[in-house]
Design a protein around this motif. Structure first.
Motif, short mmCIF file in Angstrom:
data_model
loop_
_atom_site.label_atom_id
_atom_site.label_comp_id
_atom_site.label_asym_id
_atom_site.label_seq_id
_atom_site.Cartn_x
_atom_site.Cartn_y
_atom_site.Cartn_z
N PHE A 21 37.10 41.67 42.54
CA PHE A 21 36.84 41.32 43.97
C PHE A 21 37.82 40.96 44.44
O PHE A 21 38.99 40.65 44.50
CB PHE A 21 35.46 40.32 44.75
CG PHE A 21 34.47 40.26 43.96
CD1 PHE A 21 33.77 41.48 45.02
CD2 PHE A 21 33.82 40.65 42.54
CE1 PHE A 21 32.05 42.72 44.37
CE2 PHE A 21 32.68 40.68 41.99
CZ PHE A 21 31.41 41.89 42.68
N ILE A 22 38.18 41.65 46.00
CA ILE A 22 39.05 41.14 47.10
C ILE A 22 38.18 40.23 48.02
O ILE A 22 37.34 40.58 48.95
CB ILE A 22 40.04 42.48 47.68
CG1 ILE A 22 40.27 43.31 47.01
CG2 ILE A 22 40.37 41.91 48.89
CD1 ILE A 22 40.27 44.91 47.43
N CYS A 23 39.24 38.68 48.65
CA CYS A 23 38.92 38.34 49.62
C CYS A 23 39.99 38.33 50.91
O CYS A 23 40.51 38.38 50.90
CB CYS A 23 38.82 36.64 48.88
SG CYS A 23 38.54 35.31 49.76
N VAL A 78 45.52 34.73 43.50
CA VAL A 78 44.62 33.39 43.63
C VAL A 78 44.06 34.22 41.75
O VAL A 78 44.39 35.51 41.67
CB VAL A 78 43.76 33.38 44.15
CG1 VAL A 78 44.28 32.93 45.44
CG2 VAL A 78 42.92 34.48 45.08
N SER A 79 43.17 32.90 41.62
CA SER A 79 42.92 33.01 40.74
C SER A 79 41.54 32.21 40.45
O SER A 79 41.20 31.25 39.98
CB SER A 79 43.23 32.77 39.03
OG SER A 79 42.08 33.14 37.51
N LEU A 103 29.53 37.09 40.14
CA LEU A 103 29.26 37.96 39.87
C LEU A 103 30.86 38.66 40.11
O LEU A 103 31.33 39.93 38.99
CB LEU A 103 29.34 38.67 41.88
CG LEU A 103 28.72 37.70 42.15
CD1 LEU A 103 27.86 38.29 43.57
CD2 LEU A 103 27.14 37.94 41.64
N GLY A 104 32.06 38.26 39.57
CA GLY A 104 33.46 38.90 39.07
C GLY A 104 33.80 37.92 39.44
O GLY A 104 33.84 36.74 39.85
N ARG A 105 35.60 38.76 39.12
CA ARG A 105 37.00 37.41 39.32
C ARG A 105 37.49 38.28 40.97
O ARG A 105 37.35 39.25 41.33
CB ARG A 105 37.87 37.55 37.98
CG ARG A 105 37.24 37.69 37.12
CD ARG A 105 38.39 37.47 35.83
NE ARG A 105 38.62 38.54 35.89
CZ ARG A 105 39.47 38.55 34.41
NH1 ARG A 105 39.79 37.46 33.30
NH2 ARG A 105 39.38 40.23 33.71
#
Length: 411
Positions: A21-23, A78-79, A103-105
């Motif tokens: 995902f992109i935050c 980020v991680s 949901l994912g990373r």
């Protein structure tokens, strides 16, 4: 096995490692997700920005306003994990249970750390102090002839090209007033109040610059001579330059650095006390020893400057780098990171001694002021004294009138 648990119990949660995902850390309290997404241009614009690592994510508070200044979010690595927590409560006793899902990373986050209140609104101020929007009058919503557009009676609205040098707040630390020497003159003294200046006094280099046709100076500025007599000035360097100017009266700075080994920051201390600098004319870019007038000496013709230039590289030509790198303008929508440098491994034999290395380095340095037919110039634009142009035809032409030229010293 149920994924519901009390808040005080531990639970093992599995997640799909393939989901990425992109935050976007939106600088607002988001209540309407559709409007928040429209401020960054939608999903398509986000995908476009994400595909270019140096692009910054623009956010416009008024997407429909073409004069809205965007604030930009910086891309950071980020991680993180994207977690979904669901809570349910029983009506009978109020007992709460929680369900946790990964949901994912998240590997990329756009953070908006810049100021967002830089705006220049299209409006005018009325006589009663109220403000009125002129957006519809200054906005072009259709193509019109140039004459009609220029002659249209609309209010004046000229938004600034740049709002500020930086778009991030910086820390300011109060400190005591700086102490200066007794002869210090504050440049802000007597400055008009509408001008913003600096409190640092202008640095003086005491160099005399001369244009061709001007009267040549007889000697240096007294302050330049005084500067060479400081406690931290090496007199050996001055002696080396004096001996160098006894060989010939005019030099390019790069030649002096090569023959003396003195760095540029040291040369600027001694040169104003020994010579002046030609800004233009036959000896452009050279340092002229005080007391020598090249306009009255026939022998000075061999020191004339040649402005040698090579055009931009074309297919099939040897690549010659520019003298100075082209400055990259810092754009609001881009960020420049340190580029990776290619490592070159020298295959030179380890049996070569230090003398050969020193000789090779000297030969390479000479290329900055000597022209050779069999060697590619180090830069596309470079100055050569004509006496250092190692071309037989040029030297024959240079000395073709030896002993035949007389200079009228009465002029």
């Amino acid at each position: 096995m149920s994924n519901w648990t009390d808040k005080n119990n531990k639970i093992d949660v599995s997640y799909n490692k393939t989901n990425r995902f992109i935050c976007v850390e939106h600088p607002a309290l988001v209540q309407n997700h559709e409007k928040a997404l429209s401020t960054i241009g939608g999903v398509k614009n986000l995908e476009k920005i994400y595909s270019d690592p140096i692009k910054r994510l623009p956010l416009q508070w008024r997407p429909e306003d073409i004069y809205c200044k965007a604030t930009y979010g910086d891309r950071t690595n980020v991680s993180n994990l994207l977690m979904k927590v669901t809570r349910r409560r029983r009506k009978s006793d109020g007992h709460e249970e929680y369900k946790v899902e990964i949901l994912g990373r998240v590997y990329t986050t756009y953070k908006f750390q810049a100021m967002v209140d830089y705006q220049y609104l299209p409006m005018k101020t009325n006589k009663d102090g109220s403000h009125e929007s002129i957006y519809e009058e200054v906005r072009m919503n259709k193509l019109v002839p140039r004459k009609e557009y220029m002659n249209a009676d609309v209010p004046l609205f000229i938004p600034p090209v740049m709002f500020a040098r930086v778009d991030r707040p910086c820390e300011f630390h109060y400190k005591q007033e700086m102490k200066h020497r007794p002869d210090y003159i504050n440049p802000d003294t007597g400055r008009p109040p509408n001008l913003i200046g600096t409190i640092r006094q202008r640095r003086s280099i005491f160099t005399i610059f001369v244009n061709f046709g001007d009267k040549l100076p007889a000697g240096p500025i007294p302050e330049a001579k005084k500067r060479t007599q400081g406690d931290f000035v090496d007199p050996k360097l001055e002696k080396m330059l004096i001996e160098l100017f006894e060989e010939k009266p005019l030099y390019l700075k790069v030649e002096m650095e090569d023959k003396t080994g003195i760095r540029s920051d040291k040369l600027k201390i001694f040169l104003p006390a020994m010579c002046f600098y030609w800004l233009d004319g036959p000896w452009r870019g050279q340092w002229n020893k005080f007391g020598f007038d090249p306009t009255k000496e026939v022998s000075a013709k061999i020191y004339q400057t040649i402005d040698f230039r090579v055009r931009q590289i074309r297919p099939g030509q040897v690549d010659i780098k520019a003298k100075r790198d082209i400055l990259k303008l810092s754009q609001w929508n881009q960020v420049y990171r340190n580029q990776k440098h290619n490592v070159t491994i020298s295959l030179k034999s380890l049996e070569d001694n230090a003398k050969d290395e020193k000789r090779e380095k000297t030969v390479d340095k000479e290329l900055y002021y000597k022209f050779r037919q069999d060697t590619v110039p180090p830069h596309r634009m470079i100055y050569y004294p004509v006496c250092y142009v190692e071309v037989d035809e040029v030297q024959e032409l240079l000395h073709s009138n030896d002993g035949k030229v007389n200079i009228d010293l009465s002029l």
